[in-house]
Write a protein that holds these residues in place. Structure first.
Motif, PDB file in Angstrom:
ATOM      1  N   LEU A   1      31.672  74.527 -31.658  1.00  0.00           N
ATOM      2  CA  LEU A   1      30.937  74.164 -30.152  1.00  0.00           C
ATOM      3  C   LEU A   1      31.609  74.744 -29.390  1.00  0.00           C
ATOM      4  O   LEU A   1      31.174  75.749 -27.664  1.00  0.00           O
ATOM      5  N   GLY A   2      33.279  75.098 -29.663  1.00  0.00           N
ATOM      6  CA  GLY A   2      33.644  75.831 -28.145  1.00  0.00           C
ATOM      7  C   GLY A   2      33.751  77.534 -28.222  1.00  0.00           C
ATOM      8  O   GLY A   2      33.149  78.023 -27.372  1.00  0.00           O
ATOM      9  N   GLU A   3      32.666  77.831 -29.488  1.00  0.00           N
ATOM     10  CA  GLU A   3      31.826  79.231 -29.834  1.00  0.00           C
ATOM     11  C   GLU A   3      31.132  79.352 -28.555  1.00  0.00           C
ATOM     12  O   GLU A   3      30.306  79.371 -27.973  1.00  0.00           O
ATOM     13  N   ARG A   4      29.991  78.005 -28.959  1.00  0.00           N
ATOM     14  CA  ARG A   4      28.984  77.825 -28.035  1.00  0.00           C
ATOM     15  C   ARG A   4      29.185  78.142 -26.408  1.00  0.00           C
ATOM     16  O   ARG A   4      28.441  78.543 -25.726  1.00  0.00           O
ATOM     17  N   TRP A   5      29.984  77.027 -25.922  1.00  0.00           N
ATOM     18  CA  TRP A   5      30.751  76.660 -24.900  1.00  0.00           C
ATOM     19  C   TRP A   5      31.118  77.985 -24.349  1.00  0.00           C
ATOM     20  O   TRP A   5      30.589  78.403 -22.912  1.00  0.00           O
ATOM     21  N   ALA A   6      31.691  79.094 -24.862  1.00  0.00           N
ATOM     22  CA  ALA A   6      32.371  80.040 -24.127  1.00  0.00           C
ATOM     23  C   ALA A   6      30.959  81.469 -24.035  1.00  0.00           C
ATOM     24  O   ALA A   6      31.613  81.850 -22.797  1.00  0.00           O
ATOM     25  N   ARG A   7      29.849  81.258 -25.183  1.00  0.00           N
ATOM     26  CA  ARG A   7      29.172  82.580 -24.188  1.00  0.00           C
ATOM     27  C   ARG A   7      28.599  81.455 -23.315  1.00  0.00           C
ATOM     28  O   ARG A   7      27.797  82.204 -22.436  1.00  0.00           O
ATOM     29  N   SER A   8      28.263  80.231 -23.425  1.00  0.00           N
ATOM     30  CA  SER A   8      27.470  79.731 -21.960  1.00  0.00           C
ATOM     31  C   SER A   8      28.546  80.204 -20.971  1.00  0.00           C
ATOM     32  O   SER A   8      27.593  80.333 -19.391  1.00  0.00           O
ATOM     33  N   HIS A   9      29.483  79.824 -20.264  1.00  0.00           N
ATOM     34  CA  HIS A   9      30.509  80.057 -19.557  1.00  0.00           C
ATOM     35  C   HIS A   9      30.417  81.759 -18.746  1.00  0.00           C
ATOM     36  O   HIS A   9      30.458  82.126 -17.898  1.00  0.00           O
TER      37      HIS A   9
ATOM     38  N   GLU B   1      38.800  69.265 -42.593  1.00  0.00           N
ATOM     39  CA  GLU B   1      38.143  70.657 -42.325  1.00  0.00           C
ATOM     40  C   GLU B   1      36.997  71.235 -41.595  1.00  0.00           C
ATOM     41  O   GLU B   1      36.220  71.944 -41.231  1.00  0.00           O
ATOM     42  N   VAL B   2      35.942  69.888 -42.650  1.00  0.00           N
ATOM     43  CA  VAL B   2      34.887  70.027 -41.924  1.00  0.00           C
ATOM     44  C   VAL B   2      34.427  70.446 -40.468  1.00  0.00           C
ATOM     45  O   VAL B   2      33.890  70.530 -39.572  1.00  0.00           O
ATOM     46  N   ALA B   3      35.293  69.406 -39.639  1.00  0.00           N
ATOM     47  CA  ALA B   3      35.927  68.213 -37.799  1.00  0.00           C
ATOM     48  C   ALA B   3      36.416  70.031 -37.317  1.00  0.00           C
ATOM     49  O   ALA B   3      35.682  70.642 -35.897  1.00  0.00           O
ATOM     50  N   ALA B   4      36.907  70.993 -38.198  1.00  0.00           N
ATOM     51  CA  ALA B   4      37.723  71.438 -37.462  1.00  0.00           C
ATOM     52  C   ALA B   4      36.394  72.860 -37.228  1.00  0.00           C
ATOM     53  O   ALA B   4      36.282  73.439 -36.073  1.00  0.00           O
ATOM     54  N   GLU B   5      35.644  73.260 -38.286  1.00  0.00           N
ATOM     55  CA  GLU B   5      34.587  73.592 -38.052  1.00  0.00           C
ATOM     56  C   GLU B   5      33.495  73.771 -37.049  1.00  0.00           C
ATOM     57  O   GLU B   5      33.022  74.432 -36.122  1.00  0.00           O
ATOM     58  N   VAL B   6      32.867  72.151 -37.167  1.00  0.00           N
ATOM     59  CA  VAL B   6      32.583  72.642 -35.656  1.00  0.00           C
ATOM     60  C   VAL B   6      32.850  72.282 -34.799  1.00  0.00           C
ATOM     61  O   VAL B   6      31.682  72.612 -33.720  1.00  0.00           O
ATOM     62  N   CYS B   7      34.127  71.500 -34.771  1.00  0.00           N
ATOM     63  CA  CYS B   7      34.511  72.028 -32.826  1.00  0.00           C
ATOM     64  C   CYS B   7      34.983  73.247 -33.220  1.00  0.00           C
ATOM     65  O   CYS B   7      34.764  73.714 -31.864  1.00  0.00           O
TER      66      CYS B   7
ATOM     67  N   GLU C   1      50.914  64.409 -38.984  1.00  0.00           N
ATOM     68  CA  GLU C   1      50.365  65.813 -38.646  1.00  0.00           C
ATOM     69  C   GLU C   1      49.432  66.374 -37.685  1.00  0.00           C
ATOM     70  O   GLU C   1      48.276  65.241 -38.094  1.00  0.00           O
ATOM     71  N   VAL C   2      49.341  66.844 -36.532  1.00  0.00           N
ATOM     72  CA  VAL C   2      47.691  67.116 -35.556  1.00  0.00           C
ATOM     73  C   VAL C   2      47.317  68.230 -35.879  1.00  0.00           C
ATOM     74  O   VAL C   2      48.082  69.335 -36.142  1.00  0.00           O
ATOM     75  N   ARG C   3      46.149  68.384 -36.625  1.00  0.00           N
ATOM     76  CA  ARG C   3      45.785  69.919 -36.309  1.00  0.00           C
ATOM     77  C   ARG C   3      44.692  70.260 -35.135  1.00  0.00           C
ATOM     78  O   ARG C   3      44.069  69.734 -34.647  1.00  0.00           O
ATOM     79  N   PRO C   4      44.860  70.654 -34.228  1.00  0.00           N
ATOM     80  CA  PRO C   4      44.112  71.591 -33.198  1.00  0.00           C
ATOM     81  C   PRO C   4      42.447  72.023 -33.250  1.00  0.00           C
ATOM     82  O   PRO C   4      42.718  72.723 -34.164  1.00  0.00           O
ATOM     83  N   VAL C   5      42.010  71.260 -32.830  1.00  0.00           N
ATOM     84  CA  VAL C   5      40.488  71.907 -33.145  1.00  0.00           C
ATOM     85  C   VAL C   5      39.550  71.817 -31.773  1.00  0.00           C
ATOM     86  O   VAL C   5      38.424  72.564 -32.672  1.00  0.00           O
ATOM     87  N   LEU C   6      39.937  71.811 -30.885  1.00  0.00           N
ATOM     88  CA  LEU C   6      38.911  72.343 -30.131  1.00  0.00           C
ATOM     89  C   LEU C   6      39.867  72.527 -28.371  1.00  0.00           C
ATOM     90  O   LEU C   6      40.915  71.394 -28.058  1.00  0.00           O
ATOM     91  N   ASP C   7      39.252  73.144 -27.787  1.00  0.00           N
ATOM     92  CA  ASP C   7      40.152  72.779 -26.343  1.00  0.00           C
ATOM     93  C   ASP C   7      38.673  73.367 -25.748  1.00  0.00           C
ATOM     94  O   ASP C   7      37.556  74.022 -25.498  1.00  0.00           O
ATOM     95  N   ASP C   8      38.690  71.567 -24.877  1.00  0.00           N
ATOM     96  CA  ASP C   8      37.084  71.184 -24.511  1.00  0.00           C
ATOM     97  C   ASP C   8      38.110  71.603 -22.845  1.00  0.00           C
ATOM     98  O   ASP C   8      38.707  70.915 -22.195  1.00  0.00           O
TER      99      ASP C   8
END
Length: 318
Positions: free
Chosen positions: A308-316, A299-305, A171-178
């Protein structure tokens, strides 16, 4: 055989030691029986059985209302009996903690780029809620190897690149678009650009990655350019690629997780239009009974990722 040898005590049970402690603390067989919820005769039988095992009387019984007193043998056995009961109690507590997920280990597969920006925050957050869980890490540059390790049961859960790999029953849960970004030496004209197209990148000398997941995404993005890029070097080590770009040797395209954003020698430039991102996921085997801490870890991994993705989106977007 010596009657004091533990090898002659195969019938010793915890109830015998519990009776010994209860009688020693209460002073009478009747009060000990009341504390234990037994009859007085049952307590007497347990103490009698214990005395036959050790081959010595454990109590002096003056009779009447006067309390019983431990013999020297009784005092010695009481000390060890309390220690045995304490260890058994500790073992039961440890097993309860293991069953509830408060103790034990979680075996986690990870990719090198995940170890830089995701794992430090993830482990700090996870350990705040699960301090008794030991995280055992297994790192590989090959997502396929980590997938096989989860399938075989060598690890419990793993990060992986979603895309070019067959994940089988996992079972695979996507956590981050890098996102893929362009890297340029800070002294180059390209470093001053606010964004760059893949068509412009294709005209530059490139340092490429050998990572199959990243390489597939980058190669696909270059197919939209009118010319093919020229690679002066390829490496499976992202810090090496980063360092060579910083030296001025060439340019590169890497996922953000592999980029040192604080390196003063390298400029990080968004690509417009943006190529498909590298998709990071976390996977486990749903048909096995998971360790209690596995799904909370996910769940914690998904939250951290996500953060991180939100921070990248703001910076870009800035």
């Amino acid at each position: 055989m010596d009657a004091t040898s533990p090898a002659t005590w195969p019938s010793l049970e915890l109830r015998h030691l519990l009776a010994l402690v209860a009688v020693a603390e209460a002073g009478t067989f009747s009060q000990a029986a009341e504390q234990l919820g037994y009859t007085q005769s049952a307590v007497s039988q347990q103490i009698g059985a214990l005395e036959r095992m050790v081959g010595a009387p454990l109590f002096e019984r003056p009779g009447g209302p006067r309390p019983v007193r431990l013999t020297t043998a009784g005092e010695i056995l009481l000390t060890h009996g309390r220690a045995v009961l304490a260890r058994v109690s500790s073992a039961a507590a440890d097993l309860r903690a293991l069953a509830s997920g408060e103790q034990g280990e979680l075996r986690v597969g990870t990719l090198p780029s995940v170890g830089t920006k995701v794992l430090p925050h993830l482990l700090a957050s996870f350990r705040a809620d699960w301090p008794g869980i030991e995280i055992v890490l297994r790192e590989s540059r090959d997502s396929a190897e980590l997938i096989r390790a989860v399938e075989s049961g060598d690890i419990d859960v793993t990060f992986l690149d979603i895309g070019p790999y067959h994940t089988g029953p996992l079972e695979v849960r996507p956590v981050l678009d890098d996102p893929m970004v362009f890297l340029a030496p800070t002294g180059s004209p390209e470093a001053a650009r606010r964004a760059i197209s893949m068509a412009d990148v294709a005209r530059l000398p490139m340092i490429g990655t050998r990572d199959p997941g990243c390489r597939q995404i980058i190669d696909e993005a270059f197919r939209q350019a009118p010319t093919s890029p020229s690679y002066v070097f390829r490496s499976d080590n992202h810090p090496t690629i980063h360092g060579l770009i910083g030296s001025g040797l060439a340019f590169g395209v890497l996922p953000m997780l592999a980029v040192d954003e604080n390196d003063p020698k390298v400029a990080v430039i968004p690509i417009r239009p943006a190529p498909a991102p590298r998709r990071l996921g976390i996977a486990w085997h749903p048909e096995r009974r998971p360790p209690p801490a596995l799904l909370p870890f996910v769940e914690v991994a998904a939250e951290v990722c996500h953060e991180l993705g939100e921070r990248w989106a703001r910076s870009h977007a800035a």
